[in-house]
Enzyme design. Structure first.
Site, PDB file in Angstrom:
ATOM      1  N   CYS A 265       0.830  -1.204   0.000  1.00 18.60           N
ATOM      2  CA  CYS A 265       0.000   0.000   0.000  1.00 18.60           C
ATOM      3  C   CYS A 265       0.868   1.258   0.000  1.00 18.60           C
ATOM      4  CB  CYS A 265      -0.993  -0.042   1.158  1.00 18.60           C
ATOM      5  SG  CYS A 265      -2.379   1.107   0.938  1.00 18.60           S
TER       6      CYS A 265
ATOM      7  N   HIS B 153      -3.562  -5.404   1.294  1.00 20.73           N
ATOM      8  CA  HIS B 153      -3.364  -5.688   2.718  1.00 20.73           C
ATOM      9  C   HIS B 153      -3.734  -7.147   2.979  1.00 20.73           C
ATOM     10  CE1 HIS B 153      -2.645  -1.539   3.882  1.00 20.73           C
ATOM     11  NE2 HIS B 153      -3.695  -1.168   3.176  1.00 20.73           N
TER      12      HIS B 153
END
Length: 491
Positions: A332, A430
């Protein structure tokens, strides 16, 4: 019609055990066949999860939903604050980002936030048998009492009974409990039905005189003394958990930086818990040790955390690491740092600015106002195409030639990038390490073969059951539930 049974767990301090106790009670009540919902009116955390209705809530409430056996929903955490600086935060209402406010501006916004909290509360108490509410920090913070929506302000508005939990391991447990009670108003004090002492280790007989004094002093019962549970694994609400095996037992060395605004660091739990991985978080001012794999985790303020990374010497360390054949993964915000540029034209994470990235992947990232939220599953672009699953929470859109070599395939679309030399991997996903097959493949890619299989989901379930067993053994759950139900029945 009777309302759902309800009980609020408030703590004398942060990290007293509120989240853990709610999770344990949720699993215990689920075993009794009850429909249970967790609820935290206001959460401040950088670890979050994507819900079944496409929103974002604190990770602790997603874990509590798992304990209760229900899909995570935005009503479980209607107000989430994600700090972007020491004095400001992104405000998320019913799962969607609505504003970036200073602490002072958020204080003025609280009546609006309270309306969202009570709307969620009404839906939950109509749909479930029992709602377990978690407070935030301590209810005795005098400067936060005005317009409070997180602790007694909510309990008073919703007419919910309260129990106080305190951590005896940090010391001063009797002062914490008595002092907290004394600082409450008379109506709030009347709401407190008893105490729970958490993380006790030793001879309970030596504690008994103190418990007797506490009950006599306050007129309230001690509802349980929960033992210190060594090795308990539950997703952290915000604090960065330590871990890692002794170096001499490790097959792979992994390090990761703890930036000031590190987010969703639970992504690295599978590495932290692996019995053959020497995993280390590296904080400010600490030397950067040699490693086989460096992981750059997510960030709530990517540009400022990248500046911190450079100031701490990580850029030079990463380049040296790659020269010597090491592997690098960015997740991310960490993935965005790997590109050639980071552009925040709207000032979504600070002042509008464009800064140079680490230049390890040929791509640029532009922050856009609309946040991407999704639960996803697919395969890794590694030998054997191992399964991977997780979630996306990001405001950046990345573009560039590097994305032509994706790291992940997600049901017809690609994600991330894998460098041409095979040393650098980046992804918005994630939970990249959570699936056992993905974990094995990534550790193999980093240089460790034939390692033990680690199933994070199975470990989480086992520890939730262990926690519920402990709650059942050391608390009178039936009496607690009866008290919660009695308090909610119409006169």
């Amino acid at each position: 019609m009777s309302k759902a049974a309800a009980l609020m767990v408030q703590g004398t301090t942060s990290d007293a055990g509120k989240s853990t106790l709610v999770a344990g009670l949720a699993r215990a009540l689920r075993r009794r066949g009850l429909r249970v919902a967790p609820f935290k009116p206001q959460n401040m955390a950088l670890n979050s999860a994507v819900t079944v209705d496409g929103g974002e809530i604190g990770r602790a409430q997603a874990l509590q939903a798992l304990a209760a056996g229900v899909p995570a929903h935005t009503d479980f955490n209607p107000v989430l604050l994600k700090p972007s600086s020491d004095i400001g935060a992104q405000v998320i209402i019913h799962g969607k980002a609505v504003a970036d406010l200073s602490a002072r501006d958020y204080h003025r916004y609280k009546p609006t936030a309270m309306a969202a909290v009570l709307a969620s509360w009404r839906r939950l108490e109509a749909a479930y048998d029992c709602v377990l509410v978690e407070g935030a920090g301590s209810p005795a913070e005098i400067n936060l009492r005005d317009r409070d929506i997180a602790n007694m302000g909510f309990a008073e508005a919703a007419d919910v009974p309260v129990i106080l939990v305190a951590d005896i391991d940090r010391g001063g447990v009797f002062a914490h409990l008595v002092g907290t009670l004394e600082l409450l108003s008379p109506s709030e004090q009347a709401r407190v039905k008893g105490f729970v002492v958490n993380r006790f280790r030793g001879d309970i007989g030596l504690l008994q005189s103190g418990l007797d004094w506490l009950e006599a002093r306050t007129g309230r019962p001690v509802l349980g003394v929960l033992p210190y549970l060594h090795g308990l694994f539950l997703d952290a609400e915000d604090a960065v958990a330590g871990g890692g095996v002794a170096p001499e037992q490790a097959a792979l060395r992994v390090v990761a930086p703890v930036y000031p605004r590190v987010s969703n660091h639970t992504d690295l739990d599978a590495l932290r818990l692996h019995p053959q991985v020497d995993f280390q978080w590296v904080g400010p001012g600490q030397p950067i040790p040699p490693a086989d794999l460096i992981v750059l985790p997510g960030s709530k303020s990517v540009q400022s955390d990248l500046a911190w990374l450079r100031a701490q010497g990580w850029e030079a360390a990463i380049r040296r690491h790659l020269r010597y054949g090491g592997k690098l993964i960015g997740i991310c915000g960490g993935f965005q740092m790997l590109g050639t540029a980071l552009d925040d034209p709207l000032g979504l994470e600070g002042r509008p600015a464009r800064v140079a990235g680490l230049g390890l992947l040929d791509m640029e990232t532009v922050l856009e106002r609309e946040k991407q939220l999704a639960n996803v599953a697919g395969t890794l672009a590694l030998p054997g195409a191992p399964a991977v699953s997780g979630y996306e929470i990001h405001m950046g859109v990345s573009r560039g030639p590097a994305l032509a070599r994706p790291a992940v395939e997600l049901g017809g679309r690609s994600d991330g990038a894998l460098s041409e030399d095979g040393q650098v991997l980046g992804s918005y996903l994630h939970g990249l390490f959570d699936h056992p097959d993905a974990l094995a493949a990534l550790l193999g890619w980093a240089g460790a073969q034939a390692l033990a299989r680690v199933d994070l989901a199975a470990r989480r379930e086992a520890d939730l059951d262990r926690l519920a067993d402990t709650v059942e053994r050391h608390m009178d759950v039936a009496a607690l539930l009866e008290a919660a139900g009695e308090a909610r029945r119409p006169a």
